[in-house]
Design an enzyme around this catalytic site. Structure first.
Site, short mmCIF file in Angstrom:
data_model
loop_
_atom_site.label_atom_id
_atom_site.label_comp_id
_atom_site.label_asym_id
_atom_site.label_seq_id
_atom_site.Cartn_x
_atom_site.Cartn_y
_atom_site.Cartn_z
N HIS A 72 88.84 -6.11 -31.08
CA HIS A 72 88.28 -6.66 -29.84
C HIS A 72 86.91 -7.24 -30.13
O HIS A 72 86.10 -6.67 -30.85
CB HIS A 72 88.14 -5.55 -28.78
CG HIS A 72 89.44 -5.21 -28.11
ND1 HIS A 72 89.56 -5.05 -26.76
CD2 HIS A 72 90.69 -5.03 -28.62
CE1 HIS A 72 90.82 -4.78 -26.46
NE2 HIS A 72 91.52 -4.75 -27.57
N TYR A 201 84.25 -2.44 -17.98
CA TYR A 201 83.34 -1.41 -17.47
C TYR A 201 82.88 -1.88 -16.09
O TYR A 201 82.21 -2.91 -15.98
CB TYR A 201 82.13 -1.27 -18.39
CG TYR A 201 82.38 -0.53 -19.68
CD1 TYR A 201 81.95 0.78 -19.84
CD2 TYR A 201 83.03 -1.14 -20.75
CE1 TYR A 201 82.15 1.47 -21.03
CE2 TYR A 201 83.24 -0.47 -21.94
CZ TYR A 201 82.80 0.84 -22.07
OH TYR A 201 83.02 1.50 -23.26
N PRO A 294 81.23 9.80 -22.98
CA PRO A 294 82.09 8.80 -23.63
C PRO A 294 81.82 7.36 -23.25
O PRO A 294 82.46 6.46 -23.79
CB PRO A 294 83.49 9.23 -23.19
CG PRO A 294 83.28 9.92 -21.88
CD PRO A 294 81.96 10.61 -21.99
N LYS A 298 80.89 6.55 -28.49
CA LYS A 298 80.14 6.92 -29.68
C LYS A 298 80.56 8.24 -30.33
O LYS A 298 80.18 8.52 -31.46
CB LYS A 298 78.64 7.02 -29.35
CG LYS A 298 77.99 5.65 -29.19
CD LYS A 298 77.85 4.95 -30.52
CE LYS A 298 77.62 3.48 -30.40
NZ LYS A 298 78.83 2.67 -30.47
N TYR A 384 76.76 -1.04 -29.29
CA TYR A 384 78.17 -0.73 -29.03
C TYR A 384 79.02 -0.96 -30.28
O TYR A 384 79.86 -0.13 -30.63
CB TYR A 384 78.69 -1.59 -27.88
CG TYR A 384 79.98 -1.09 -27.27
CD1 TYR A 384 79.98 -0.46 -26.03
CD2 TYR A 384 81.20 -1.27 -27.92
CE1 TYR A 384 81.18 -0.02 -25.45
CE2 TYR A 384 82.38 -0.82 -27.37
CZ TYR A 384 82.38 -0.19 -26.14
OH TYR A 384 83.55 0.25 -25.59
#
Length: 391
Positions: A72, A201, A294, A298, A384
């Site tokens: 991704h 998100y 979460p 990580k 990220y």
């Protein structure tokens, strides 16, 4: 029994450490309180950052990941009426992979069995001894009830937050930091193709929601719920209705496709860090030393980074008598731990609602800045997609 490294915990951190040590000629024995089947089936993380993928490939564990993993390039950040794509590759040159922890565990278990790795599952009464000497040991009862002892040069605790290793760090030097968040995640697995090409998100007045995935036919979805929420309060229909609302079903023509829910659970959200990550001949890695919510993806990646630092440190210590990396392990690992702890806290507090209208406006302001600022977007993408191991 006698070995060079006794590893407590046969999850991804423990088996990855055993694999990396074996590649450099260092022997280990692994003990695990759960059954092999239980460890293999645990549903945990699903996103691998660039650094983890690089480590797995470099250690010969990338073949199935490259065949079956889904690369991704970024994520979507969303709030009512707006959805923005952050392209990590464009921003940082790094990407992430959807490849579940169950798949990583399966790969590690397969290579462990192939090389004849000694692993004792379903052990009880695990205890660590003489950690401040050069002859530490681990005792346990095996599945038959017989008492066993492993004498080693080093003990590594990869046994998570409920294992015995964490408590063996001397109280004279041990420090802990902990934050419990006032909300949890209701997580579901659904036997339906993902309704999105990248993770979503979503900030929403009703609470956070997330659309993730495990494969082309399995979706992973989350809803913010109050702590201590009974799972029985959430029927499948109620879950899909809340997901549709919070994820913006119908927004700009986007639709959420529901399907059969095969698993549901409530996950509390907390941050925890314990220092130091070394005490005498005991080293800690993964959840034994730190836990993150979460939201920033990580947990597994941080455990892999710990092991990526620890393995060469132990090889140098045990094969060359060079303690330099081992002595620096805790301090070096904790730099990344605190960076990832902050990033996970930042993502969590930016996206989860508290009911305070002032905080809501601050969250929306932060989201608009991240999505409209090159610097803001790059900062999120850099964290990220994963900082280099050893950061």
């Amino acid at each position: 029994m006698r070995t060079q490294v006794a590893i407590v915990g046969a999850g991804p951190a423990g088996l990855l450490l055993a694999h990396l040590l074996a590649a450099d000629g260092v022997e280990s024995i692994v003990v695990e309180s759960r059954s092999e089947e239980y460890v293999a089936a645990r549903i945990r993380a699903g996103i691998l950052e660039q650094s983890t993928v690089d480590l797995l490939r470099a250690s010969g564990l990338g073949d199935r990941l490259d065949r079956e993993g889904d690369q991704h390039h970024g994520i979507y950040l969303q709030w009512p009426g707006e959805r923005h794509h952050l392209d990590f590759v464009e921003l940082t040159g790094r990407s992430v992979w959807v490849y579940g922890q169950t798949e990583v565990q399966a790969d590690l278990a397969a290579v462990a069995h192939a090389r004849g790795q000694e692993i004792h599952y379903e052990v009880g009464d695990t205890a660590l001894h003489d950690l401040d000497t050069d002859r530490p040991s681990v005792t346990f009862t095996d599945r038959s009830g017989a008492a066993q002892r492993i004498e080693a040069d080093v003990v590594v605790g990869c046994d998570g937050s409920f294992g015995p290793s964490r408590a063996e760090v001397s109280s004279a030097v041990r420090r802990t930091w902990e934050k419990t968040y006032p909300y949890s995640w209701l997580g579901v697995l659904a036997a339906v193709a993902p309704s999105t090409d990248e993770l979503i998100y979503a900030w929403h007045p009703d609470g956070f929601a997330m659309h993730s995935m495990r494969s082309e036919t399995v979706s992973r979805l989350y809803l913010q719920v109050p702590n201590d929420t009974p799972i029985e309060d959430w029927s499948d229909d109620r879950i899909w209705e809340a997901l549709a609302t919070r994820l913006g079903h119908g927004q700009d023509g986007w639709t959420l496709t529901p399907g059969p829910i095969t698993d549901k659970s409530v996950l509390p959200m907390r941050s925890f860090v314990q220092t130091p990550m070394r005490h005498g001949r005991l080293f800690l890695a993964g959840d034994a030393a730190h836990i993150v919510p979460p939201t920033g993806a990580k947990g597994l990646n941080l455990a892999a980074a710990d092991v990526g630092l620890l393995a060469p440190a132990l090889v140098a210590m045990l094969r060359k008598g060079d303690h330099t990396l081992a002595d620096a392990y805790s301090e070096t690992a904790l730099r990344r731990v605190w960076r990832c702890t902050h990033f996970s806290w930042w993502m969590t507090t930016m996206l989860h609602t508290s009911g305070d209208p002032f905080e809501a406006e601050l969250q929306l302001s932060q989201l608009r800045w991240v999505c409209s600022s090159q610097a803001g977007a790059t900062g999120l993408a850099e964290n990220y997609a994963g900082l280099p191991i050893g950061f």
